[in-house]
Design an enzyme around this catalytic site. Sequence first.
Site, PDB file in Angstrom:
ATOM      1  N   HIS A 185       0.814  -1.227   0.000  1.00 50.07           N
ATOM      2  CA  HIS A 185       0.000   0.000   0.000  1.00 50.07           C
ATOM      3  C   HIS A 185       0.844   1.271   0.000  1.00 50.07           C
ATOM      4  O   HIS A 185       0.305   2.371  -0.073  1.00 50.07           O
ATOM      5  CB  HIS A 185      -0.953   0.006   1.200  1.00 50.07           C
ATOM      6  CG  HIS A 185      -2.063  -0.986   1.043  1.00 50.07           C
ATOM      7  ND1 HIS A 185      -3.314  -0.635   0.629  1.00 50.07           N
ATOM      8  CD2 HIS A 185      -2.082  -2.334   1.194  1.00 50.07           C
ATOM      9  CE1 HIS A 185      -4.077  -1.709   0.542  1.00 50.07           C
ATOM     10  NE2 HIS A 185      -3.347  -2.766   0.892  1.00 50.07           N
TER      11      HIS A 185
ATOM     12  N   ASP B  11       3.639   9.192  -0.991  1.00 49.92           N
ATOM     13  CA  ASP B  11       2.460   8.455  -0.552  1.00 49.92           C
ATOM     14  C   ASP B  11       2.168   7.362  -1.565  1.00 49.92           C
ATOM     15  O   ASP B  11       2.296   7.593  -2.768  1.00 49.92           O
ATOM     16  CB  ASP B  11       1.258   9.414  -0.462  1.00 49.92           C
ATOM     17  CG  ASP B  11       0.382   9.140   0.741  1.00 49.92           C
ATOM     18  OD1 ASP B  11       0.297   7.969   1.157  1.00 49.92           O
ATOM     19  OD2 ASP B  11      -0.222  10.100   1.257  1.00 49.92           O
TER      20      ASP B  11
HETATM   21  P1  ADQ Z   1      -2.643   6.160   4.920  1.00 53.53           P
HETATM   22  O1  ADQ Z   1      -1.214   6.548   5.026  1.00 53.53           O
HETATM   23  O2  ADQ Z   1      -3.350   5.998   6.191  1.00 53.53           O
HETATM   24  O3  ADQ Z   1      -2.832   4.842   4.024  1.00 53.53           O
HETATM   25  P2  ADQ Z   1      -4.649   7.590   3.179  1.00 53.53           P
HETATM   26  O4  ADQ Z   1      -4.700   6.804   1.925  1.00 53.53           O
HETATM   27  O5  ADQ Z   1      -4.752   9.043   2.966  1.00 53.53           O
HETATM   28  O6  ADQ Z   1      -3.335   7.347   4.024  1.00 53.53           O
HETATM   29  O7  ADQ Z   1      -5.864   7.124   4.066  1.00 53.53           O
HETATM   30  C1  ADQ Z   1      -6.192   7.742   5.240  1.00 53.53           C
HETATM   31  C2  ADQ Z   1      -7.644   7.420   5.599  1.00 53.53           C
HETATM   32  O8  ADQ Z   1      -7.862   7.810   6.934  1.00 53.53           O
HETATM   33  C3  ADQ Z   1      -8.632   8.184   4.748  1.00 53.53           C
HETATM   34  O9  ADQ Z   1      -9.780   7.410   4.533  1.00 53.53           O
HETATM   35  C4  ADQ Z   1      -8.956   9.405   5.610  1.00 53.53           C
HETATM   36  O10 ADQ Z   1     -10.253   9.908   5.464  1.00 53.53           O
HETATM   37  C5  ADQ Z   1      -8.794   8.864   6.985  1.00 53.53           C
HETATM   38  N1  ADQ Z   1      -8.281   9.939   7.850  1.00 53.53           N
HETATM   39  C6  ADQ Z   1      -7.141  10.636   7.706  1.00 53.53           C
HETATM   40  N2  ADQ Z   1      -7.037  11.570   8.672  1.00 53.53           N
HETATM   41  C7  ADQ Z   1      -8.135  11.461   9.415  1.00 53.53           C
HETATM   42  C8  ADQ Z   1      -8.614  12.141  10.564  1.00 53.53           C
HETATM   43  N3  ADQ Z   1      -7.924  13.109  11.154  1.00 53.53           N
HETATM   44  N4  ADQ Z   1      -9.797  11.744  11.071  1.00 53.53           N
HETATM   45  C9  ADQ Z   1     -10.490  10.740  10.510  1.00 53.53           C
HETATM   46  N5  ADQ Z   1     -10.093  10.062   9.424  1.00 53.53           N
HETATM   47  C10 ADQ Z   1      -8.928  10.422   8.896  1.00 53.53           C
HETATM   48  C11 ADQ Z   1      -1.956   3.913   3.404  1.00 53.53           C
HETATM   49  C12 ADQ Z   1      -0.976   4.509   2.405  1.00 53.53           C
HETATM   50  C13 ADQ Z   1      -1.721   5.334   1.373  1.00 53.53           C
HETATM   51  C14 ADQ Z   1      -2.777   4.477   0.682  1.00 53.53           C
HETATM   52  C15 ADQ Z   1      -3.622   3.736   1.685  1.00 53.53           C
HETATM   53  C16 ADQ Z   1      -4.536   2.713   1.033  1.00 53.53           C
HETATM   54  O11 ADQ Z   1      -0.012   5.303   3.077  1.00 53.53           O
HETATM   55  O12 ADQ Z   1      -0.824   5.867   0.410  1.00 53.53           O
HETATM   56  O13 ADQ Z   1      -3.631   5.292  -0.086  1.00 53.53           O
HETATM   57  O14 ADQ Z   1      -2.828   3.046   2.644  1.00 53.53           O
HETATM   58  O15 ADQ Z   1      -3.815   1.858   0.231  1.00 53.53           O
END
Ligand code: ADQ
Length: 453
Positions: free
Chosen positions: A154, A362
Amino acid sequence: MSRLVIVSNRVQIPSEKSPRAGGLAVALGSGLKPGTLWFGWSGKRGTGGRTPSIHEAQGVTYATVDLTDKEYNEFYVGFSNGALWPLLHYRLDFLDFLRHEYDGYRGVNAYFAGALLPLLNDDDLVWVHDYQLIPAGLEMRQLGARHRIGFFLHIPFVPPEILDALPCGVPLLKSLCAYDVVGFHTEDHRHAFLACVSAFLDVSPDEDGSFVYDGRRVRTLSDPIGIDAEEFAAIAARSARGAEVKRIRESLFSRALAIGADRLDYSKGLPNRFRAFDQLLERFPEHRGNISMLQVAARSREDVDRYQQLRRTLDRLVGDINGRYSEFDWVPIRYMTRALSRKSLAGFYRVARVGVVTPLRDGMNLVAKEYVAAQSSADPGVLILSRFAGAADQLREALIVNPFDADEVAEAINQALTMELPERKERWQALRETVWAGTPTLFTDTFLDMLRA
Ligand code: ADQ
């Protein structure tokens, strides 16, 4: 049809109430079909729980095991998040490698493989997720598993020059070759992996990106993860009529809102983002008093030193910027370090004129897609997106920026704030098509089709 078995570090059981900020949990949770078995860590630490506890919810079986404190410290805090995470996000300056932690990491992967194997049927398809579990497939093979086993990363993969810095980089690369299919979000990550196997394992991948290693054909694919945009849009629209969105609107007094939502993680580029916002106020003083930035940075991995340091850095930076620009009735940055519910987040995205998604690296970044999904067609906001997020491959109509260039990001925020409605609509319409097309089901089916083949 064979049963799907998902293996991931942390298992998300739907009964767990508190909101979780984390891409994998969000993405896999929405694509799960009844009949699936999901195996992984319970999130509990102790000496019990060595054999899996089984829970059933909505037709899905969850099998979880516990970790001891030592395993948690070596496997999770130590090697996974202190070595692999920084390495795979190009942060060699943050790479903290300790050989005993790597041993602990291998140990937990062997433990997971041993606990999972007795639960498997012969024709199960096994799908292992993410950097914490790279060697799980090899461990299963060594215990005699003959299943089709796939792996999805991921987060980014790195080119040979960077992998080379990790003392156990080559053994890890060999572990990845125990899978039948290895998947990435983007072609760049996939090519980096193929460059590493060519450089270190002396194999020459075929044109389709498959190769033979140790008598096994390994296939690779890029399979960008998506969100359930339809559902997210509906949540955002509902939330926009609710009490919390009313409160945030009232608190803005018609000022524009820029929003950032991330786990509090150094890969997300939060100090750079705040510096860019500082630049915006410095270079475009007309926005002073007319825009607020809401940054929701959910605390994450608090046992890892680097994350504690980052939190202190951000506290200082926000204090400094707010101290310099605040008026008695206006604060430039609203900063909170906890997770919001999906409903509140969706509603806040919808209110925000600008979505600022500027990670330094990312794998994909789902926030970018959620921000697009949450907009209203009549008056959509503008997405600013780092070119180093996997999502930038797909979301070309965002304002694409280099997050290391505070001036460029400041200029993009200014451009977003002054963009006329027709251009906002045109960009959003194009982004909408992409985001709606990439459903979680498409992600899962694409991967499993290759794994089955
Ligand atoms: P993450 O590094 O966690 O995921 P991301 O893909 O942006 O990053 O997902 C974060 C999730 O958590 C989103 O659904 C977002 O809405 C939620 N979130 C973030 N901040 C929040 C907050 N303060 N309160 C509530 N919810 C929050 C990892 C990888 C990414 C990849 C994903 C999926 O680092 O690059 O996209 O896995 O493969």
